[in-house]
Design a protein around this motif. Structure first.
Motif, mmCIF file in Angstrom:
data_model
loop_
_atom_site.group_PDB
_atom_site.id
_atom_site.type_symbol
_atom_site.label_atom_id
_atom_site.label_comp_id
_atom_site.label_asym_id
_atom_site.label_seq_id
_atom_site.Cartn_x
_atom_site.Cartn_y
_atom_site.Cartn_z
ATOM 1 N N SER A 237 62.287 45.071 34.298
ATOM 2 C CA SER A 237 61.247 45.191 33.341
ATOM 3 C C SER A 237 60.222 44.973 32.373
ATOM 4 N N LEU A 238 60.067 43.427 33.384
ATOM 5 C CA LEU A 238 58.527 42.534 32.905
ATOM 6 C C LEU A 238 57.979 42.902 34.275
ATOM 7 N N GLU A 239 57.940 42.992 35.147
ATOM 8 C CA GLU A 239 57.088 43.737 36.508
ATOM 9 C C GLU A 239 57.032 45.359 35.999
ATOM 10 N N ARG A 240 57.535 45.823 35.829
ATOM 11 C CA ARG A 240 57.628 47.532 35.321
ATOM 12 C C ARG A 240 56.086 47.081 34.540
ATOM 13 N N LEU A 241 56.428 46.549 33.470
ATOM 14 C CA LEU A 241 55.472 46.934 32.395
ATOM 15 C C LEU A 241 53.902 45.984 32.908
ATOM 16 N N ALA A 242 54.421 44.879 33.691
ATOM 17 C CA ALA A 242 53.189 44.564 34.275
ATOM 18 C C ALA A 242 52.415 45.207 35.343
ATOM 19 N N GLY A 243 53.355 45.511 36.613
ATOM 20 C CA GLY A 243 52.762 46.858 37.132
ATOM 21 C C GLY A 243 51.545 48.650 35.982
ATOM 22 N N GLU B 173 52.681 37.992 41.288
ATOM 23 C CA GLU B 173 51.615 36.913 40.007
ATOM 24 C C GLU B 173 50.346 37.546 39.912
ATOM 25 N N GLY B 174 49.696 37.860 40.649
ATOM 26 C CA GLY B 174 48.451 38.928 40.460
ATOM 27 C C GLY B 174 49.115 39.859 39.591
ATOM 28 N N PHE B 175 49.899 41.032 39.777
ATOM 29 C CA PHE B 175 49.473 41.755 38.694
ATOM 30 C C PHE B 175 49.613 41.113 37.548
ATOM 31 N N PHE B 176 50.653 40.288 37.070
ATOM 32 C CA PHE B 176 50.773 39.668 35.771
ATOM 33 C C PHE B 176 49.175 39.345 35.057
ATOM 34 N N ALA B 177 48.477 38.579 36.523
ATOM 35 C CA ALA B 177 47.626 38.467 35.650
ATOM 36 C C ALA B 177 46.538 38.868 35.555
ATOM 37 N N ILE B 178 46.576 39.940 35.909
ATOM 38 C CA ILE B 178 45.572 41.537 35.773
ATOM 39 C C ILE B 178 45.837 42.098 34.463
ATOM 40 N N ALA B 179 47.282 42.283 34.431
ATOM 41 C CA ALA B 179 47.595 42.913 33.180
ATOM 42 C C ALA B 179 46.691 42.580 32.198
ATOM 43 N N GLY B 180 47.075 40.654 31.983
ATOM 44 C CA GLY B 180 46.142 40.234 30.888
ATOM 45 C C GLY B 180 47.359 40.356 29.209
ATOM 46 N N ASN B 181 48.254 39.999 29.537
ATOM 47 C CA ASN B 181 49.193 39.967 29.017
ATOM 48 C C ASN B 181 50.047 38.856 28.552
ATOM 49 N N ALA B 182 49.492 37.768 27.957
ATOM 50 C CA ALA B 182 49.755 35.728 28.197
ATOM 51 C C ALA B 182 51.146 36.236 27.776
ATOM 52 N N THR B 183 52.072 36.532 26.364
ATOM 53 C CA THR B 183 53.173 36.415 26.516
ATOM 54 C C THR B 183 54.032 36.880 27.568
ATOM 55 N N LEU B 184 53.562 37.914 28.162
ATOM 56 C CA LEU B 184 54.644 38.886 29.402
ATOM 57 C C LEU B 184 54.830 37.767 30.150
#
Length: 239
Positions: free
Chosen positions: A90-96, A139-150
């Motif tokens: 679920s976290l990966e889906r939101l990050a994408g 990790e790059g997807f999460f960094a680009i997502a720009g949501n620190a809590t996520l």
């Protein structure tokens, strides 16, 4: 006006992150005894802050501290796979989804270059480097997502499933499936198709990645690097 207070971190707190990284990158493997003396030499500290740092990691579930044995890198259980991998998915889906909305052309090119590097490692049968690139991409997807809590939640779950994400060897079938899924994800990202990328990332974790984890737990061996399948033919290639 009162002067701002300085935040001082204790020595053991500064050791938690590098020791955790040793576990996440596979330098310390599941079931391995943590070599306290080597860590003391590596970080130039006494045993006391090392042991305090290990207690923090034990509280996170990354280590087990056993009487008369010291700290052992924890092994993930089948129950944890069924509990944690849907959360990770679920976290990966939101990050994408968020990454597609926020990505610049430079972001897309950077992750594309990492993907090219990962594919080169696959072709060469270099699984250790393949896994390193794999982790950088996710990790790059999460960094680009720009949501620190996520990102914080992601790192917390990743730490708990360390042995079943970016350090374990894959069977030939699993590796081929993972490669195909990554190619589809990168195509969706390049097209900025947020819904498709989110769905692909979620399915990647609940399907292939969870399957690799279950095989890992049950002790099914992965291939030797020289046995790596060719991405086009599916046949084993010798280096």
């Amino acid at each position: 006006m009162n002067a701002p207070q300085l935040v001082r971190h204790s020595l053991h707190e500064s050791l938690v992150a590098p020791v955790r990284e040793m576990i996440l990158n596979g330098e310390l493997r599941p079931g391995q005894k943590v070599p306290e003396e080597q860590l003391c030499e590596r970080f130039g500290v006494s045993r006391t802050p090392i042991r305090e740092a290990l207690k923090v990691l034990a509280a996170e579930g990354v280590l087990q501290i056993l009487p008369h044995r010291g700290a052992i890198v924890a092994r993930i259980t089948a129950e944890q796979v069924e509990e944690l991998f849907p959360i990770m998915a679920s976290l990966e889906r939101l990050a994408g989804i968020l990454a597609c909305d926020r990505a610049t052309e430079a972001d897309i090119a950077r992750l594309g270059a990492l993907h090219d590097g990962m594919m080169a490692c696959f072709e060469a049968g270099e699984e250790v480097d393949y896994l390193r690139y794999n982790r950088l991409i996710h990790e790059g997807f999460f960094a680009i997502a720009g949501n620190a809590t996520l990102s914080t939640y992601y790192q917390q779950v990743l730490t708990r499933i360390h042995s079943c994400r970016f350090v374990m060897r894959k069977s030939r079938e699993h590796w081929l499936a993972a490669v195909a899924e990554h190619r589809a994800m990168m195509d969706a990202f390049a097209a900025r198709d947020a819904a498709r990328l989110g769905a692909l990332m979620e399915a990647h974790i609940t399907g292939t990645t969870a399957g690799i984890a279950r095989a890992f737990i049950h002790g099914e061996p992965g291939p030797e690097p020289a046995d790596t399948p060719d991405s086009r033919t599916g046949k084993a290639r010798n280096r």
